[in-house]
Design a protein around this motif. Structure first.
Motif, PDB file in Angstrom:
ATOM      1  N   GLU A  40      -3.639   8.126   4.519  1.00  0.00           N
ATOM      2  CA  GLU A  40      -2.229   8.343   4.186  1.00  0.00           C
ATOM      3  C   GLU A  40      -1.635   9.494   5.001  1.00  0.00           C
ATOM      4  N   GLY A  77       3.518   5.284   2.829  1.00  0.00           N
ATOM      5  CA  GLY A  77       3.517   5.657   1.414  1.00  0.00           C
ATOM      6  C   GLY A  77       2.115   5.651   0.845  1.00  0.00           C
ATOM      7  N   LYS A  78       1.964   5.123  -0.359  1.00  0.00           N
ATOM      8  CA  LYS A  78       0.650   5.053  -0.983  1.00  0.00           C
ATOM      9  C   LYS A  78      -0.128   3.869  -0.408  1.00  0.00           C
ATOM     10  N   LYS A 123      -2.303   0.748   0.075  1.00  0.00           N
ATOM     11  CA  LYS A 123      -2.654  -0.396  -0.765  1.00  0.00           C
ATOM     12  C   LYS A 123      -3.871  -1.145  -0.234  1.00  0.00           C
ATOM     13  N   GLY A 136       0.843  -0.230   2.923  1.00  0.00           N
ATOM     14  CA  GLY A 136       1.173   0.756   1.906  1.00  0.00           C
ATOM     15  C   GLY A 136       2.340   0.341   1.039  1.00  0.00           C
ATOM     16  N   SER A 137       2.643   1.184   0.078  1.00  0.00           N
ATOM     17  CA  SER A 137       3.728   0.886  -0.862  1.00  0.00           C
ATOM     18  C   SER A 137       5.095   0.954  -0.207  1.00  0.00           C
ATOM     19  N   ALA A 138       5.221   1.727   0.866  1.00  0.00           N
ATOM     20  CA  ALA A 138       6.513   1.892   1.536  1.00  0.00           C
ATOM     21  C   ALA A 138       6.616   1.093   2.826  1.00  0.00           C
ATOM     22  N   SER A 179       4.133  -1.154   6.153  1.00  0.00           N
ATOM     23  CA  SER A 179       2.851  -1.374   6.821  1.00  0.00           C
ATOM     24  C   SER A 179       2.919  -0.904   8.267  1.00  0.00           C
TER      25      SER A 179
END
Length: 424
Positions: A364, A371-372, A374, A398-400, A402
């Motif tokens: 991260e 973001g977080k 995944k 990620g959550s926000a 790729s």
């Protein structure tokens, strides 16, 4: 670019056995890709814990000679020439490289100044005139340092006196290269940015380069190799392996020298971007000498005088690296082919298989826009050997958002030994 130097840990290959678990892009359990399914993507979801556990092979890019492989081949009784034929198939050997002058860019000195330690025989030359550099100030106190600094469009020579740098009048804003030698010592001592010192054989040269300057070590090929080889391969290793390393390093340097763009003021550099070159010796801040040459590797340079590998009449690109993981990597060059390496895992200490704990927080941090985290998705491998081979491209999910990156970029960003790995 060559691979990571052999004085750090390496990895080697083993059988094509998958030991980890994975899931498909849809999130359903799936087996790891084999060579036949290397193009199929494989997704590794964020684990329940704080990190991934990786299993990997090889250290570096895997092209050309494995240095641990050369060691293993020597233990198996192979000669220098047999090793070279194995790792660089189709090349021819010739002593025609000889002992040319090498201009080595000293990136270790930075780009703002070239600072030298005063020695009794130190002189400066611009190619037409030469001047001796004084060892004492006008009041008789020792003059311990000289340096070159950019001024105007050229370079100015200064000396250090009572804590202040003073500019010379006869060597000011010179637009031609300025070279330093000490014939009595056969070497020039410089000061590195961290305050430690280092001896370089023969000539140290400063040139104006862009907004700053560049420092070169100008030295014969043999003297250059006397420093490179023990920096790239432990001098305690078998003679045949050392000789193979010498030939590979000599040819690599000759290839760089022959392929520099016209007008480039240097032939090669001093870092792992080229080959590691640390000069004749270094000195700690306490003044303790640390030799950068070794009698055994120097003997290997002498016993292979001028010898190099050629392809189509020119020096070959003889790349090498710590470990290939048990298989060399194919490129468009005819002498860089993919073949199983039975020697890479032979020596004791060769990390033929490595494992690494990869913290999620590190991923991260390397890719903050996602973001977080995944999942990690392996998009494409080279299709050769275990797990489908080396990773070509992958996506950090990620959550926000790729981020799709090359396998080499991900490995560099996270400190992985190679692109040949899987999640355990």
């Amino acid at each position: 670019m060559r691979a990571l130097r052999v004085t750090v840990a390496f990895a080697v290959a083993a059988g094509a056995v998958f030991t980890g678990s994975a899931s498909s892009a849809a999130g359903v359990g799936a087996s790891a890709p084999s060579a036949a399914t290397a193009s199929a993507s494989t997704t590794y979801p964020r684990p329940a814990g704080t990190s991934f556990t990786l299993s990997g092979r090889g250290y570096g890019h895997g092209r050309g000679m494995s240095q641990y492989g050369a060691y293993g081949a020597a233990l198996k009784g192979l000669s220098r020439n047999e090793m070279l034929s194995f790792y660089y198939p189709g090349t021819t050997r010739s002593t025609s490289i000889g002992n040319p002058t090498m201009r080595v860019r000293l990136t270790a000195l930075g780009s703002t100044t070239t600072q030298l330690v005063t020695t009794p025989g130190l002189v400066v030359s611009d190619g037409t005139k030469t001047g001796a550099l004084a060892v004492r100030n006008s009041d008789g106190t020792p003059r311990e340092r000289w340096r070159l600094v950019p001024e105007g469009t050229g370079l100015t020579l200064q000396w250090l006196e009572k804590g202040s740098w003073r500019s010379t009048s006869s060597w000011r804003a010179r637009t031609v290269p300025l070279s330093f030698t000490d014939a009595s010592l056969g070497a020039v001592r410089v000061v590195l940015p961290d305050g430690t010192q280092r001896d370089y054989r023969r000539t140290v040269r400063g040139i104006r380069w862009g907004a700053g300057m560049m420092t070169l070590s100008v030295v014969s090929m043999d003297y250059y190799l006397q420093s490179v080889v023990p920096s790239e391969m432990p001098a305690s290793w078998p003679t045949a392996a050392l000789e193979a390393q010498v030939v590979a390093a000599r040819t690599y340097a000759a290839h760089q020298r022959a392929n520099q763009a016209p007008g480039t003021p240097y032939d090669t550099c001093d870092s792992t971007s080229c080959q590691v070159y640390r000069g004749m010796a270094g000195y700690t801040t306490a003044g303790t000498q640390v030799p950068h040459e070794n009698a055994r590797s120097t003997a290997a340079v002498a016993s292979t005088a001028g010898l190099g590998l050629f392809a189509n009449g020119s020096p070959a690109l003889t790349e090498f690296g710590s470990s290939n993981g048990g298989r060399t990597v194919k490129t468009a060059l005819p002498y860089q082919v993919s073949l199983a390496d039975p020697y890479d895992a032979v020596p004791s200490g060769s990390t033929s298989r490595w494992t690494k704990t990869l913290p999620i927080s590190a991923i991260e941090k390397a890719y903050p826009t996602i973001g977080k985290l995944k999942a990690l998705r392996i998009d494409k491998r080279d299709g050769i050997d275990a797990w489908g081979g080396r990773i070509i491209t992958m996506t950090v999910i990620g959550s926000a958002g790729s981020k799709t990156v090359k396998g080499t970029a991900f490995s560099a960003a996270l400190g992985l030994r190679s692109t040949w790995w899987t999640v355990s």
